[in-house]
Design an enzyme around this catalytic site. Sequence first.
Site, PDB file in Angstrom:
ATOM      1  N   MET A 167       0.787  -1.199  -0.075  1.00  8.48           N
ATOM      2  CA  MET A 167      -0.113   0.075   0.017  1.00  8.48           C
ATOM      3  C   MET A 167       0.802   1.221  -0.052  1.00  8.48           C
ATOM      4  O   MET A 167       0.054   2.403  -0.168  1.00  8.48           O
ATOM      5  CB  MET A 167      -0.936   0.076   1.438  1.00  8.48           C
ATOM      6  CG  MET A 167      -1.888  -1.238   1.265  1.00  8.48           C
ATOM      7  SD  MET A 167      -2.832  -1.723  -0.111  1.00  8.48           S
ATOM      8  CE  MET A 167      -3.849  -0.401  -0.402  1.00  8.48           C
ATOM      9  N   ASP A 168       2.106   1.063   0.048  1.00  5.83           N
ATOM     10  CA  ASP A 168       3.040   2.240   0.169  1.00  5.83           C
ATOM     11  C   ASP A 168       4.283   2.052  -0.575  1.00  5.83           C
ATOM     12  O   ASP A 168       5.498   2.380  -0.062  1.00  5.83           O
ATOM     13  CB  ASP A 168       3.175   2.930   1.498  1.00  5.83           C
ATOM     14  CG  ASP A 168       4.064   4.346   1.369  1.00  5.83           C
ATOM     15  OD1 ASP A 168       3.761   5.063   0.320  1.00  5.83           O
ATOM     16  OD2 ASP A 168       4.723   4.542   2.359  1.00  5.83           O
ATOM     17  N   LEU A 169       4.183   1.207  -1.573  1.00  4.21           N
ATOM     18  CA  LEU A 169       5.476   0.533  -2.145  1.00  4.21           C
ATOM     19  C   LEU A 169       6.164   1.680  -2.901  1.00  4.21           C
ATOM     20  O   LEU A 169       5.468   2.136  -3.740  1.00  4.21           O
ATOM     21  CB  LEU A 169       4.963  -0.727  -3.084  1.00  4.21           C
ATOM     22  CG  LEU A 169       6.100  -1.558  -3.781  1.00  4.21           C
ATOM     23  CD1 LEU A 169       6.867  -2.314  -2.467  1.00  4.21           C
ATOM     24  CD2 LEU A 169       5.433  -2.371  -4.698  1.00  4.21           C
ATOM     25  N   ASN A 173      11.493   1.358   0.296  1.00  2.94           N
ATOM     26  CA  ASN A 173      11.384   0.305   1.001  1.00  2.94           C
ATOM     27  C   ASN A 173      11.394  -0.852   0.158  1.00  2.94           C
ATOM     28  O   ASN A 173      11.200  -1.853   0.941  1.00  2.94           O
ATOM     29  CB  ASN A 173       9.965   0.440   1.735  1.00  2.94           C
ATOM     30  CG  ASN A 173       8.637   0.898   0.783  1.00  2.94           C
ATOM     31  OD1 ASN A 173       8.723   0.299  -0.294  1.00  2.94           O
ATOM     32  ND2 ASN A 173       7.850   1.398   1.304  1.00  2.94           N
TER      33      ASN A 173
END
Length: 238
Positions: A167-169, A173
Amino acid sequence: MTSQVTKINQSIILYDDRLMNDIDENIFEIDFWKMDQQAHSQSKGRGTVYFVKIQDEPCVLRHYNRGGFVSRLVEDQYLWMGEGYTRSFKEWHLLNYMVEKRLPVPVPVAARYVRYGICYKADIITREIPDIESLSDKLLGNLMTEELWKKIGECIAKFHDQGVFHMDLNAENIQIDQNNQVFLLDFDKGKVSEPSRRLSDSNLMRLKRSIAKVTKANQLAFPNSGWDMCMTKHHGES
């Protein structure tokens, strides 16, 4: 893993009792680690992470900070909706689930929240993955290869096939170690659901925007061929 929850003063701490047996709320305090010459920090994303040792094992301490427009108003407080909805406990349990599924993520050690009326603050400690470098740094160093692009696509597909969505790729990260193994970090917004093409496509488009932002900010061309190889492997095409 064997999870335990304990309260020390105002700190509610969730931990794996096989990885920790000496619980101290100070391990979540930055000032505590500033006195340790072996501990060091690194700016990352919405804040700073601290590399520390918990019972002689290298770990990473991360305090949850707000991002986007909200961070201009509230730096690190979240609305209280119950213990099970705290960022730290949700991420700890999700990481635990993914470790059991043998997905390449950090091992969760401990998580904490401290409630302040209708708000709370939170922290998480995970085992450090040694000698990793972000996709962003690889791009800036011109270190991406066909093999790495393919491995990133395969790695993301493993999560999506298990119904796990970051969801926050983004390019920060996604981390790569010296053996070219790919890991995903920072799952505080992650979720588990049935495998979903919609969520999968949303994840991938978010990553593509992140890569475009990194390359544009550094006057680099978007890596179209690498991205295509990544997508081909993600979709299971030869």
